[in-house]
Design a protein around this motif. Structure first.
Motif, PDB file in Angstrom:
ATOM      1  N   ASP A 128       0.749  -1.206   0.098  1.00 14.95           N
ATOM      2  CA  ASP A 128      -0.026  -0.194  -0.091  1.00 14.95           C
ATOM      3  C   ASP A 128       0.628   1.233  -0.147  1.00 14.95           C
ATOM      4  N   GLN A 166       5.175   5.358  -3.597  1.00 16.20           N
ATOM      5  CA  GLN A 166       3.858   5.310  -4.407  1.00 16.20           C
ATOM      6  C   GLN A 166       2.698   4.592  -3.519  1.00 16.20           C
ATOM      7  N   HIS A 167       1.725   5.549  -3.522  1.00 16.96           N
ATOM      8  CA  HIS A 167       0.536   5.124  -2.692  1.00 16.96           C
ATOM      9  C   HIS A 167      -0.666   5.530  -3.641  1.00 16.96           C
ATOM     10  N   LYS A 168      -1.851   4.574  -3.774  1.00 18.86           N
ATOM     11  CA  LYS A 168      -2.930   4.635  -4.562  1.00 18.86           C
ATOM     12  C   LYS A 168      -2.345   5.366  -5.904  1.00 18.86           C
ATOM     13  N   LYS A 169      -1.446   4.739  -6.626  1.00 17.70           N
ATOM     14  CA  LYS A 169      -0.877   5.286  -8.226  1.00 17.70           C
ATOM     15  C   LYS A 169      -0.412   6.635  -8.056  1.00 17.70           C
ATOM     16  N   ARG A 170      -0.077   7.276  -6.844  1.00 20.03           N
ATOM     17  CA  ARG A 170       0.424   8.523  -6.909  1.00 20.03           C
ATOM     18  C   ARG A 170       1.818   8.493  -6.305  1.00 20.03           C
TER      19      ARG A 170
END
Length: 459
Positions: A249, A267-271
């Protein structure tokens, strides 16, 4: 502690006022005499106290007891509450006090990195919130009441270390703190003198899953082999994984050593987010990931956490880089010693010691019980795999790792010493400006710490 009158506390624990005043206001709590350090303390005890004179400076004092004492035994200015069962009354008070606060409470355990991760979380949150936490490495179970009572009316978050000395320690800490967020940084081999086996130690760390509130969050290092052995299927809350794998995550990538710390991307939630954390080593990146994941659950954005993380002050004696004798570089890592932290330290030594002669000075790993021989052999295998140019061990058990490293194929010069007396003279001969020295021990090994100080360049 949030202030309470004697009358209010009596109502909570169903106690009878034997003598004294219901109007006294309580600000502190204790269940041992040595924990009494202030006036207006409530002491839960059924021990017979004979030396009341030395407690005079702490009056007004309130005693909660299930022991029947004659009036002549007790000072007249002592307030006494009698209860039917002391332990029941004590835990009733603890559970009541915890229930007053609907704030994020983080509990952290792990073989290595728990203090650093805790301090990172505290540092990030303290820019905007009133935070309380365990004090440095003081995570003794006897201090749990004091830490719980450090939560006050204006406290907005609390972060506590929950160490494992033996099975049940985390469960007992959970009775006090009832955390909303739990973190397991990693699980190596430690405290096997009480946990008996590595599996027992893993189970003891796994108690974390049982103490987090049912709707809470568990943060784990997804790449730690022993943590993966914990069965998380019964955990009802949310599980957050940190690491370098694409399934995490909070995923770190582009990890690079830089001046006095580590640059990396998250990288977190595609950002993607760019970060820097002071302190060398990939293990420091994992500590930072766990801290960022925790504060994110408390409403802090990742960019906000990144800004605060830049100004985090790492501890002395945790891979501290300093000038050493004969113009050498010293890596002082005399904070703690486990196979987990040894592996991390050796990797840092090899990374920042490129093109230099690398010397490792390593002490004995403690708290291993009957596992001492096996774990020191495993340490020797780590040394052989990662490699050093010169190996020096200090202590009889530490020599096991030296002998095993040689047996496994280490061809570098190896020196074993029972103590530090002759080590300095040896180093003075073989160290120069092209040398970097890792000195690795724990905070309880005075002779190792003293050697580390002696190796520093004299100002």
């Amino acid at each position: 502690m949030k202030p309470h009158t004697v009358e209010e506390i009596r109502a909570i624990i169903s106690g009878d006022l034997i003598q004294g005043s219901d109007e006294i206001i309580i600000h502190f709590g204790a269940y041992r005499l040595k924990q009494i350090k202030n006036q207006n303390t409530i002491l839960f005890s059924n021990k017979r106290i004979t030396d009341w004179k030395r407690l005079n400076e702490f009056f007004p004092l309130v005693l909660v007891t299930d022991r029947k004492s004659s009036q002549s035994e007790l000072p007249k200015n002592l307030t006494v509450i009698h209860v039917e069962h002391l332990e029941y009354a004590y835990w009733k008070f603890v559970h009541y006090y915890r229930s007053q606060f609907q704030i994020p409470i983080v509990a952290i355990t792990g073989t290595s990195g728990k203090t650093t991760t805790k301090e990172m979380i505290k540092h990030i949150l303290s820019s905007s919130k009133k935070v309380t936490s365990t004090n440095l490495t003081n995570n003794s179970r006897t201090a749990s009441l004091q830490y719980l009572l450090s939560i006050e009316e204006d406290t907005e978050a609390a972060i506590f270390e929950t160490a494992v000395g033996s099975p049940g320690d985390i469960l007992r800490a959970g009775e006090y703190f009832k955390p909303t967020i739990g973190i397991i940084t990693n699980i190596g081999a430690h405290h096997l003198n009480y946990c008996k086996t590595l599996e027992g130690y893993i189970q003891a760390k796994g108690e974390m899953l049982k103490i987090i509130e049912p709707t809470g969050v568990l943060i784990i290092n997804a790449e730690d082999i022993n943590t993966r052995k914990i069965d998380t299927n019964s955990f009802p809350g949310k599980i957050v994984k940190v690491g370098t794998h694409t399934t995490c995550d909070f995923r770190a990538f582009n990890i690079q050593f830089s001046h006095d710390g580590m640059n990396f991307s998250v990288q977190h939630k595609k950002r993607n987010f760019q970060m820097f954390v002071p302190g060398f080593g990939e293990h420091q990146v994992y500590n930072a990931l766990a801290a960022v994941a925790a504060v994110y659950e408390m409403g802090v954005t990742i960019p906000e956490a990144a800004i605060q993380l830049k100004t985090f002050k790492k501890f002395n004696k945790q891979l501290q880089v300093i000038e050493g004798i004969n113009e050498s570089i010293i890596l002082d890592d005399t904070w703690s010693l486990t196979t987990t932290s040894l592996e991390a330290a050796l990797k840092v030594l090899n990374e920042i010691g490129k093109e230099k002669k690398k010397i490792a000075i390593i002490g004995t790993i403690t708290d291993l019980g009957s596992w001492g021989y096996i774990i020191h052999e495993q340490a020797g295998e780590l040394i052989q795999q990662i490699g050093v140019d010169v190996l020096i061990t200090i202590g009889e058990h530490a020599s096991i790792m030296a002998n095993h490293a040689v047996k496994m194929g280490l061809s570098s010069p190896v020196y074993t010493f029972k103590n530090t007396i002759l080590v300095y003279d040896l180093l003075n001969e073989i160290v120069d400006s092209n040398t970097i020295i890792l000195i690795k021990g724990d905070m309880y090994s005075k002779h190792i710490s003293e050697l580390a100080l002696k190796l520093r360049k004299k100002k």
